[in-house]
Design a protein around this motif. Sequence first.
Motif, short mmCIF file in Angstrom:
data_model
loop_
_atom_site.label_atom_id
_atom_site.label_comp_id
_atom_site.label_asym_id
_atom_site.label_seq_id
_atom_site.Cartn_x
_atom_site.Cartn_y
_atom_site.Cartn_z
N THR A 199 5.10 -68.11 -17.86
CA THR A 199 4.73 -69.22 -16.98
C THR A 199 5.18 -68.97 -15.55
OG1 THR A 199 4.93 -70.76 -18.84
CG2 THR A 199 4.99 -71.70 -16.62
N ALA A 200 6.37 -68.45 -15.37
CA ALA A 200 6.86 -68.14 -14.01
C ALA A 200 5.98 -67.08 -13.35
CB ALA A 200 8.31 -67.67 -14.09
N GLN A 201 5.55 -66.07 -14.12
CA GLN A 201 4.69 -65.04 -13.56
C GLN A 201 3.35 -65.62 -13.11
OE1 GLN A 201 4.60 -61.91 -16.64
NE2 GLN A 201 5.48 -60.58 -15.10
N ARG A 202 2.78 -66.50 -13.92
CA ARG A 202 1.49 -67.09 -13.54
C ARG A 202 1.63 -67.98 -12.30
NH1 ARG A 202 -2.12 -65.78 -17.25
NH2 ARG A 202 -1.43 -65.31 -19.37
N VAL A 207 0.42 -68.60 -6.53
CA VAL A 207 0.87 -68.76 -5.14
C VAL A 207 0.30 -67.64 -4.26
CG1 VAL A 207 2.90 -68.65 -3.66
CG2 VAL A 207 2.95 -70.03 -5.73
N ALA A 208 0.32 -66.41 -4.76
CA ALA A 208 -0.21 -65.29 -3.98
C ALA A 208 -1.71 -65.42 -3.74
CB ALA A 208 0.09 -63.97 -4.69
N MET A 209 -2.45 -65.81 -4.78
CA MET A 209 -3.90 -65.97 -4.63
C MET A 209 -4.23 -67.08 -3.63
SD MET A 209 -4.80 -65.60 -8.69
CE MET A 209 -6.49 -66.12 -8.57
N ASN A 210 -3.53 -68.19 -3.71
CA ASN A 210 -3.76 -69.28 -2.76
C ASN A 210 -3.41 -68.87 -1.33
OD1 ASN A 210 -4.82 -71.27 -4.41
ND2 ASN A 210 -2.82 -71.99 -5.08
N GLY A 211 -2.32 -68.11 -1.18
CA GLY A 211 -1.94 -67.65 0.16
C GLY A 211 -3.00 -66.77 0.77
N LEU A 212 -3.55 -65.83 0.00
CA LEU A 212 -4.61 -64.96 0.50
C LEU A 212 -5.84 -65.77 0.91
CD1 LEU A 212 -5.76 -62.06 0.86
CD2 LEU A 212 -6.54 -62.19 -1.50
N LEU A 213 -6.23 -66.70 0.07
CA LEU A 213 -7.41 -67.52 0.36
C LEU A 213 -7.22 -68.35 1.62
CD1 LEU A 213 -10.13 -68.78 -0.48
CD2 LEU A 213 -8.86 -70.38 -1.88
N HIS A 214 -6.09 -69.02 1.74
CA HIS A 214 -5.87 -69.90 2.89
C HIS A 214 -5.74 -69.11 4.19
CE1 HIS A 214 -4.18 -73.12 -0.05
NE2 HIS A 214 -5.49 -73.15 0.02
N SER A 215 -5.12 -67.93 4.16
CA SER A 215 -4.99 -67.15 5.39
C SER A 215 -6.36 -66.68 5.88
CB SER A 215 -4.08 -65.94 5.14
OG SER A 215 -4.64 -65.08 4.16
N LYS A 216 -7.21 -66.23 4.96
CA LYS A 216 -8.54 -65.79 5.37
C LYS A 216 -9.38 -66.95 5.89
CE LYS A 216 -12.31 -62.81 3.86
NZ LYS A 216 -12.83 -61.96 2.78
N GLN A 217 -9.29 -68.09 5.21
CA GLN A 217 -10.05 -69.26 5.65
C GLN A 217 -9.58 -69.73 7.03
OE1 GLN A 217 -9.54 -72.75 3.20
NE2 GLN A 217 -11.66 -73.33 3.42
N ALA A 218 -8.27 -69.74 7.26
CA ALA A 218 -7.75 -70.17 8.56
C ALA A 218 -8.18 -69.23 9.67
CB ALA A 218 -6.22 -70.24 8.51
N VAL A 320 -6.42 -56.44 -2.97
CA VAL A 320 -7.09 -56.68 -4.26
C VAL A 320 -6.06 -57.03 -5.33
CG1 VAL A 320 -8.57 -55.67 -6.03
CG2 VAL A 320 -8.96 -55.11 -3.63
N VAL A 321 -4.93 -56.32 -5.32
CA VAL A 321 -3.86 -56.61 -6.30
C VAL A 321 -3.32 -58.03 -6.08
CG1 VAL A 321 -1.59 -55.91 -7.13
CG2 VAL A 321 -3.24 -54.18 -6.49
N THR A 322 -3.11 -58.40 -4.81
CA THR A 322 -2.60 -59.74 -4.51
C THR A 322 -3.55 -60.81 -5.00
OG1 THR A 322 -1.48 -58.88 -2.56
CG2 THR A 322 -1.84 -61.26 -2.66
N CYS A 323 -4.85 -60.57 -4.82
CA CYS A 323 -5.85 -61.56 -5.27
C CYS A 323 -5.93 -61.61 -6.79
CB CYS A 323 -7.22 -61.21 -4.68
SG CYS A 323 -8.56 -62.26 -5.25
N GLU A 324 -5.81 -60.46 -7.46
CA GLU A 324 -5.98 -60.41 -8.91
C GLU A 324 -4.77 -60.97 -9.64
OE1 GLU A 324 -8.39 -59.60 -10.90
OE2 GLU A 324 -9.89 -58.87 -9.49
N SER A 325 -3.57 -60.50 -9.30
CA SER A 325 -2.40 -60.86 -10.09
C SER A 325 -1.23 -61.36 -9.28
CB SER A 325 -1.94 -59.63 -10.89
OG SER A 325 -1.43 -58.64 -10.02
#
Length: 391
Positions: A199-202, A207-218, A320-325
């Motif tokens: 659960t902690a890993q997920r 958090v990493a996937m959301n960070g990548l998405l929000h930075s690109k959108q901003a 790609v790794v940040t977005c995937e896992s």
Amino acid sequence: MSSRRRTIPRPLVAGAAAVAGALALAAMPVGSSAHPSLGQLQSQLGAEQAHEQSLAGTISSLAGLITSLNGQIALVQSREAAVRADLARDRAQLAAVERALARERQLLVLLRARLAWARVLLARQLLTNYEQAKPNLVSVVLESAGFKDLLERLTFLRDAQQQQQGIIAITQQAKARADAAARHLAALGVTDRQITYATAQRVLALVAMNGLLHSKQAALQQAESAQQSALAATQARGAALRAEISQVQAEQAAAARAAAAQQAAAQQEAAQQAAAQQAASAGGGGGGSGGGGSGGGIGAPRPVGPGPGPGGSWAIPNSVVTCESGGQNLTPNSAGASGYYQILPSTWNGYGGYGQAYQAPKSLQDQRASQLWSGGSGASNWVCSGIVGIH
């Protein structure tokens, strides 16, 4: 000779001077003192229009990128929903395990209490047996006062023996159940720790996937806002230049009309003076006639309109790794993909792997991911490649 010189009327000379003055006025540049030249204004307007077209093209390109990003956002959100579903499932399983742990702890306490009581009873029974001599059949028969007393004594001895055996059996059963409950409790504790770690890993991956998405959108929104501001400023400058050009053209047209009217009046006055001179010459019998002024038409300048507008310690890119896992060695998700690179079991086994990706060391996962990536030609094996702009 002198009499002929006097026959030229002075008003004719004055009329000729007025025509010359009108021609000189018409030839002067209009509005040169109040505004830049019309050519300069049109050149500036052309430059602003070119800049405006460039900005419009850039904004159109950004709009396309934002549309593409919206699709990528939808994809990442679907991946996020899947991760959240896995997370909810893990949490539900963890809650069930915790409830089972609580029940097993209560059961263990109860069994241990029963075991302690059984041991007390057994100890008392053993002590009683030790303190009292063990009766035999002969002594029981001899000491009995009749047949009825003999039966009662035999029944008592049998019941005492059965009670002792029952206490021993209860003690053994209580010990066995207590040992089994302790083992089950230990196994549940291991499962609890495993689920908590997964659960902690997920959570970290999410958090990493959301960070990548929000930075690109901003970043895209900031770029679009800057281009929109620049386009608005350019459009405002273009509108101001068009207004100034219209004002200059209006002033030039008004000056041209005034010059034309003045020129027509001068020509008319000159013609009248010439006719009067001819009439005076004819009436006086005198010879020479003064040369009449020629009224050659002088066109006023026409107004001119606006001119025409013219990578890290990973085997594939870190993004790609940040977005995937999120850079975590994740356990299998609902689709079965796992590990740092989220590789499906079928793909993992097809490349000679064993078990599942997350069970292998990172070095082996790096090797398989490098084979899949194949220098970039295999980027389509990861959905996140398109999300981060790698095709």
